[in-house]
Design a protein around this motif. Structure first.
Motif, PDB file in Angstrom:
ATOM      1  N   LYS A 149       0.882  -1.155   0.000  1.00  0.00           N
ATOM      2  CA  LYS A 149       0.000   0.000   0.000  1.00  0.00           C
ATOM      3  C   LYS A 149       0.926   1.213   0.000  1.00  0.00           C
ATOM      4  O   LYS A 149       1.887   1.265   0.776  1.00  0.00           O
ATOM      5  CB  LYS A 149      -0.898   0.005   1.230  1.00  0.00           C
ATOM      6  N   TYR A 150       0.680   2.166  -0.887  1.00  0.00           N
ATOM      7  CA  TYR A 150       1.571   3.310  -0.984  1.00  0.00           C
ATOM      8  C   TYR A 150       0.795   4.585  -1.272  1.00  0.00           C
ATOM      9  O   TYR A 150      -0.320   4.555  -1.791  1.00  0.00           O
ATOM     10  CB  TYR A 150       2.650   3.075  -2.043  1.00  0.00           C
ATOM     11  N   ASP A 181      -5.059  10.244 -11.825  1.00  0.00           N
ATOM     12  CA  ASP A 181      -6.361   9.679 -12.145  1.00  0.00           C
ATOM     13  C   ASP A 181      -6.211   8.162 -12.251  1.00  0.00           C
ATOM     14  O   ASP A 181      -5.673   7.660 -13.236  1.00  0.00           O
ATOM     15  CB  ASP A 181      -6.886  10.237 -13.454  1.00  0.00           C
ATOM     16  N   PRO A 182      -6.655   7.401 -11.258  1.00  0.00           N
ATOM     17  CA  PRO A 182      -6.494   5.947 -11.275  1.00  0.00           C
ATOM     18  C   PRO A 182      -7.153   5.270 -12.472  1.00  0.00           C
ATOM     19  O   PRO A 182      -6.754   4.198 -12.885  1.00  0.00           O
ATOM     20  CB  PRO A 182      -7.152   5.483  -9.982  1.00  0.00           C
ATOM     21  N   ASP A 183      -8.162   5.896 -13.055  1.00  0.00           N
ATOM     22  CA  ASP A 183      -8.886   5.309 -14.178  1.00  0.00           C
ATOM     23  C   ASP A 183      -8.277   5.671 -15.534  1.00  0.00           C
ATOM     24  O   ASP A 183      -8.810   5.281 -16.566  1.00  0.00           O
ATOM     25  CB  ASP A 183     -10.344   5.753 -14.150  1.00  0.00           C
ATOM     26  N   ALA A 184      -7.181   6.413 -15.545  1.00  0.00           N
ATOM     27  CA  ALA A 184      -6.610   6.895 -16.803  1.00  0.00           C
ATOM     28  C   ALA A 184      -5.822   5.846 -17.569  1.00  0.00           C
ATOM     29  O   ALA A 184      -5.607   5.991 -18.763  1.00  0.00           O
ATOM     30  CB  ALA A 184      -5.714   8.103 -16.533  1.00  0.00           C
ATOM     31  N   ASP A 185      -5.387   4.801 -16.918  1.00  0.00           N
ATOM     32  CA  ASP A 185      -4.596   3.773 -17.589  1.00  0.00           C
ATOM     33  C   ASP A 185      -5.533   2.861 -18.389  1.00  0.00           C
ATOM     34  O   ASP A 185      -6.344   2.147 -17.806  1.00  0.00           O
ATOM     35  CB  ASP A 185      -3.808   2.969 -16.564  1.00  0.00           C
ATOM     36  N   PRO A 186      -5.420   2.868 -19.720  1.00  0.00           N
ATOM     37  CA  PRO A 186      -6.347   2.077 -20.528  1.00  0.00           C
ATOM     38  C   PRO A 186      -6.056   0.569 -20.504  1.00  0.00           C
ATOM     39  O   PRO A 186      -6.894  -0.219 -20.925  1.00  0.00           O
ATOM     40  CB  PRO A 186      -6.133   2.625 -21.944  1.00  0.00           C
ATOM     41  N   ALA A 214      -6.825  -2.146 -12.176  1.00  0.00           N
ATOM     42  CA  ALA A 214      -6.414  -2.296 -10.781  1.00  0.00           C
ATOM     43  C   ALA A 214      -7.411  -3.150 -10.013  1.00  0.00           C
ATOM     44  O   ALA A 214      -8.612  -3.027 -10.182  1.00  0.00           O
ATOM     45  CB  ALA A 214      -6.279  -0.931 -10.125  1.00  0.00           C
ATOM     46  N   THR A 215      -6.874  -4.014  -9.187  1.00  0.00           N
ATOM     47  CA  THR A 215      -7.729  -4.825  -8.334  1.00  0.00           C
ATOM     48  C   THR A 215      -7.652  -4.360  -6.890  1.00  0.00           C
ATOM     49  O   THR A 215      -8.417  -4.798  -6.053  1.00  0.00           O
ATOM     50  CB  THR A 215      -7.323  -6.310  -8.402  1.00  0.00           C
ATOM     51  N   GLY A 216      -6.710  -3.466  -6.603  1.00  0.00           N
ATOM     52  CA  GLY A 216      -6.563  -2.942  -5.255  1.00  0.00           C
ATOM     53  C   GLY A 216      -7.479  -1.754  -5.030  1.00  0.00           C
ATOM     54  O   GLY A 216      -8.277  -1.378  -5.880  1.00  0.00           O
ATOM     55  N   GLU A 217      -7.355  -1.167  -3.865  1.00  0.00           N
ATOM     56  CA  GLU A 217      -8.155   0.008  -3.533  1.00  0.00           C
ATOM     57  C   GLU A 217      -7.349   1.261  -3.827  1.00  0.00           C
ATOM     58  O   GLU A 217      -6.141   1.293  -3.641  1.00  0.00           O
ATOM     59  CB  GLU A 217      -8.535  -0.022  -2.060  1.00  0.00           C
ATOM     60  N   THR A 222      -3.746   7.236  -2.767  1.00  0.00           N
ATOM     61  CA  THR A 222      -3.325   6.023  -2.074  1.00  0.00           C
ATOM     62  C   THR A 222      -3.724   4.826  -2.928  1.00  0.00           C
ATOM     63  O   THR A 222      -4.862   4.737  -3.384  1.00  0.00           O
ATOM     64  CB  THR A 222      -3.986   5.925  -0.694  1.00  0.00           C
ATOM     65  N   PHE A 223      -2.756   3.939  -3.145  1.00  0.00           N
ATOM     66  CA  PHE A 223      -2.978   2.757  -3.967  1.00  0.00           C
ATOM     67  C   PHE A 223      -2.612   1.509  -3.186  1.00  0.00           C
ATOM     68  O   PHE A 223      -1.734   1.526  -2.340  1.00  0.00           O
ATOM     69  CB  PHE A 223      -2.124   2.813  -5.239  1.00  0.00           C
ATOM     70  N   ASP A 224      -3.263   0.420  -3.523  1.00  0.00           N
ATOM     71  CA  ASP A 224      -2.981  -0.891  -2.959  1.00  0.00           C
ATOM     72  C   ASP A 224      -2.893  -1.857  -4.139  1.00  0.00           C
ATOM     73  O   ASP A 224      -3.836  -2.575  -4.448  1.00  0.00           O
ATOM     74  CB  ASP A 224      -4.099  -1.283  -1.997  1.00  0.00           C
TER      75      ASP A 224
END
Length: 90
Positions: free
Chosen positions: A3-4, A37-42, A46-49, A62-64
């Motif tokens: 988690k970072y 923007d977490p949704d920007a990668d086509p 991501a399966t994390g939060e 914050t990403f997991d």
């Protein structure tokens, strides 16, 4: 998976966008500077939060997931050191 937390100081950003070529979650905002923007990668689903907040000229995400190395490369590429990446405890 680690988690970072990614902190982007908008006031320090010059809109050079070296980060965008290392991690596609960094994108250009309507102000002409970088943001996250977490949704920007086509490609990557991501399966994390993830969470993203913007307050007082600072973007904190914050990403997991297993993408911490991509994000560290993006931070290292920033010529104005506007991005910090650090692992956080669960």
């Amino acid at each position: 998976m680690p988690k970072y937390e990614v902190t982007l100081e908008k006031d320090a950003c010059d809109g050079i966008f070296a980060c965008l070529t290392r991690d596609p979650r960094f994108v250009e905002d309507e102000d002409g500077l970088a943001t996250v923007d977490p949704d920007a990668d086509p490609i990557y689903d991501a399966t994390g939060e993830e969470t993203v907040t913007v307050e007082d000229g600072r973007v904190v995400a914050t990403f997991d997931d297993d993408r911490i190395e991509d994000t560290k490369k993006a931070a290292q590429a920033c010529p104005v050191d506007a991005i910090e990446v650090r692992e956080v405890d669960e």
